[in-house]
Scaffold this motif. Structure first.
Motif, mmCIF file in Angstrom:
data_model
loop_
_atom_site.group_PDB
_atom_site.id
_atom_site.type_symbol
_atom_site.label_atom_id
_atom_site.label_comp_id
_atom_site.label_asym_id
_atom_site.label_seq_id
_atom_site.Cartn_x
_atom_site.Cartn_y
_atom_site.Cartn_z
ATOM 1 N N VAL A 42 -8.263 3.062 -6.716
ATOM 2 C CA VAL A 42 -7.507 2.629 -5.526
ATOM 3 C C VAL A 42 -8.059 1.312 -4.996
ATOM 4 N N ALA A 43 -9.396 1.203 -4.931
ATOM 5 C CA ALA A 43 -10.000 -0.054 -4.466
ATOM 6 C C ALA A 43 -9.624 -1.201 -5.393
ATOM 7 N N GLY A 74 0.821 -1.214 0.000
ATOM 8 C CA GLY A 74 0.000 0.000 0.000
ATOM 9 C C GLY A 74 0.848 1.253 0.000
ATOM 10 N N LEU A 75 1.907 1.269 0.806
ATOM 11 C CA LEU A 75 2.803 2.427 0.827
ATOM 12 C C LEU A 75 3.525 2.585 -0.510
ATOM 13 N N ALA A 76 3.903 1.456 -1.131
ATOM 14 C CA ALA A 76 4.563 1.535 -2.437
ATOM 15 C C ALA A 76 3.625 2.109 -3.490
ATOM 16 N N VAL A 77 2.349 1.721 -3.425
ATOM 17 C CA VAL A 77 1.364 2.274 -4.359
ATOM 18 C C VAL A 77 1.217 3.777 -4.147
ATOM 19 N N TYR A 90 -5.421 7.579 0.036
ATOM 20 C CA TYR A 90 -6.092 6.311 0.314
ATOM 21 C C TYR A 90 -5.094 5.169 0.532
ATOM 22 N N PRO A 91 -4.203 4.877 -0.422
ATOM 23 C CA PRO A 91 -3.223 3.816 -0.141
ATOM 24 C C PRO A 91 -2.235 4.190 0.953
ATOM 25 N N LEU A 92 -1.974 5.495 1.117
ATOM 26 C CA LEU A 92 -1.047 5.911 2.173
ATOM 27 C C LEU A 92 -1.623 5.614 3.549
ATOM 28 N N GLY A 93 -2.868 6.065 3.770
ATOM 29 C CA GLY A 93 -3.497 5.815 5.075
ATOM 30 C C GLY A 93 -3.747 4.338 5.315
ATOM 31 N N GLY A 94 -4.277 3.642 4.276
ATOM 32 C CA GLY A 94 -4.530 2.214 4.431
ATOM 33 C C GLY A 94 -3.251 1.428 4.641
ATOM 34 N N GLY A 95 -2.196 1.787 3.893
ATOM 35 C CA GLY A 95 -0.930 1.078 4.041
ATOM 36 C C GLY A 95 -0.324 1.261 5.416
ATOM 37 N N VAL A 97 -2.428 -0.859 7.971
ATOM 38 C CA VAL A 97 -2.192 -2.301 7.858
ATOM 39 C C VAL A 97 -0.763 -2.647 8.289
ATOM 40 N N LEU A 98 0.203 -1.792 7.936
ATOM 41 C CA LEU A 98 1.584 -2.039 8.354
ATOM 42 C C LEU A 98 1.710 -2.019 9.873
ATOM 43 N N ALA A 99 1.066 -1.039 10.519
ATOM 44 C CA ALA A 99 1.107 -0.974 11.979
ATOM 45 C C ALA A 99 0.445 -2.207 12.598
ATOM 46 N N LEU A 100 -0.669 -2.650 12.007
ATOM 47 C CA LEU A 100 -1.350 -3.849 12.504
ATOM 48 C C LEU A 100 -0.436 -5.070 12.393
#
Length: 416
Positions: free
Chosen positions: A271-272, A30-33, A56-61, A64-67
């Motif tokens: 993005v989705a 997600g961060l790479a996107v 969107y991919p920044l926040g989601g990435g 998910v990375l923190a999780l």
């Protein structure tokens, strides 16, 4: 004995670790996107949707990375605790919002605990019919909780706040937790023997009264695995992950396609679509490296020329509710002990709770040395959710403990 020396606990810990690694990888993608979209928007200012889509991919990435990183940290802590001691069995009560109350090792002692997990994992540590959970760790500190057998691990810590603790203890006392007798310990329960008569009686009683803990599924017959390629068989597609992978790929294509005709919603749809496509690639990798090999092994087992006749009882696993085929000799008497067990897909539960089956396979083995076996009942293949577990193994003892705890062991009439 250490808790992690139990095969099911070791597998559960490795499964938890693999899931955490998967979330880390998804977050990194997600961060790479997000970085790629930022580069595109910086180099091509006219591509408006790229700059709008970056959050969107920044926040989601990041989420998910923190999780994933948090789960990896818990996996390491679980490993240390499971290496330091063994499981102990405790009567338990589950309260709302991820609160558990365990009966302590001393009479009258109650230990309220907070589950450290996402809400979807709370169900893994809800006490079953026997009201017992397994615990490993410091009773006054952090530790691991699991259903009997140690097949699903959840981290817990003491419930904070004097008022919250008193309230949880009070609610547990109202449910009679203090008055429950101490449960059988894991080591003593592992010696439980499953006899044909009580299991057959329990299976028939639950079927007749409609107390089904897993759904009977009436679906059109699937093609015979002996006559068609494995990917045409519904159960083998489920095992391999082919159906899920194909669905994800179609969804990602649909989202990206709709984005071409909906300019206002195009950034979010793209993005989705990219996120679903990323997950699809992970599923494709699993299909290629493990799923199709498992499906092919089962297809080869199903085509074994000679089936071994057995008698079976079909029960629901108290943990998870999935159907389990308990296998006995072909002419089992009331006192005969089980020879093995085969966990089945939920969609493959037999329609008759007690009967005769043919077992095919024993030609291939898993990495753990367990045989690959497929059951056939009434001309229908019952696809397994795992390898065949033979009596006398540690895996059999764990599953027998769970099933035996929910089935009365008094002798049944010989007419059974």
């Amino acid at each position: 004995m250490r808790a992690r020396d139990r095969a099911e606990t070791a597998e559960a810990l490795e499964r938890y670790r693999r899931t955490a690694v998967w979330w880390v990888r998804v977050g990194a993608v997600g961060l790479a996107v997000a970085v790629a979209l930022g580069v595109v928007s910086a180099g091509e200012p006219d591509i408006h949707w790229a700059s709008v889509s970056v959050p969107y991919p920044l926040g989601g990435g990041l989420f998910v990375l923190a999780l994933g990183l948090g789960s990896l940290r818990l996996a390491r802590r679980m490993r240390r605790v499971l290496d330091a001691g063994d499981w102990s069995a405790h009567a338990a009560v589950a309260l709302p919002r991820g609160v558990l109350v365990l009966a302590g090792p001393e009479p009258g002692a109650l230990l309220p605990r907070r589950v450290v997990a996402v809400k979807e994992r709370y169900r893994h540590v809800e006490p079953g019919p026997d009201g017992v959970l397994w615990w490993c760790g410091d009773p006054l500190g952090d530790g691991v909780i699991a259903p009997p057998g140690g097949g699903e691990l959840v981290w817990t810590r003491p419930l904070r706040g004097a008022w919250a603790r008193r309230r949880a203890i009070g609610r547990a006392e109202l449910r009679g937790l203090v008055d429950r007798p101490p449960p059988e310990g894991p080591k003593a329960a592992a010696a439980r023997s499953l006899r044909y008569a009580p299991l057959a009686e329990a299976a028939r009683r639950r079927a007749l009264t409609g107390r089904r803990t897993y759904p009977w599924q009436h679906r059109r017959p699937e093609p015979d695995a002996r006559a068609v390629p494995w990917w045409r068989v519904r159960g083998l597609r489920e095992i391999s992950g082919l159906s899920w992978t194909a669905g994800c790929l179609l969804l990602s294509v649909a989202l990206l396609g709709v984005a071409q005709f909906e300019p206002e919603d195009a950034p979010m749809l793209r993005v989705a679509g990219l996120f679903v496509a990323t997950g699809s690639l992970v599923n494709v990798a699993r299909l290629l490296f493990s799923g199709r090999h498992a499906a092919r092994a089962l297809a080869r087992a199903a085509t074994a020329p000679v089936g071994v006749p057995k008698r079976y009882t079909a029960l629901a696993d108290p943990y998870g509710g999935g159907p389990v085929l308990v296998v006995f000799p072909p002419h089992a008497g009331p006192a005969d002990a089980a020879e093995g067990m085969l966990s089945l897909l939920r969609s493959c539960a037999p329609q008759v709770p007690v009967g005769d089956a043919e077992l095919h396979g024993w030609q291939e083995f898993t990495d753990g040395g367990q045989p690959v076996v497929v059951a056939r009942v009434g001309g229908r293949m019952l696809w397994p959710a795992g390898p065949y577990v033979e009596a006398g193994t540690a895996e059999f003892a764990v599953l027998a403990e769970r099933l035996g705890a929910a089935v009365p062991q008094d002798p049944a009439p010989a007419s059974l």
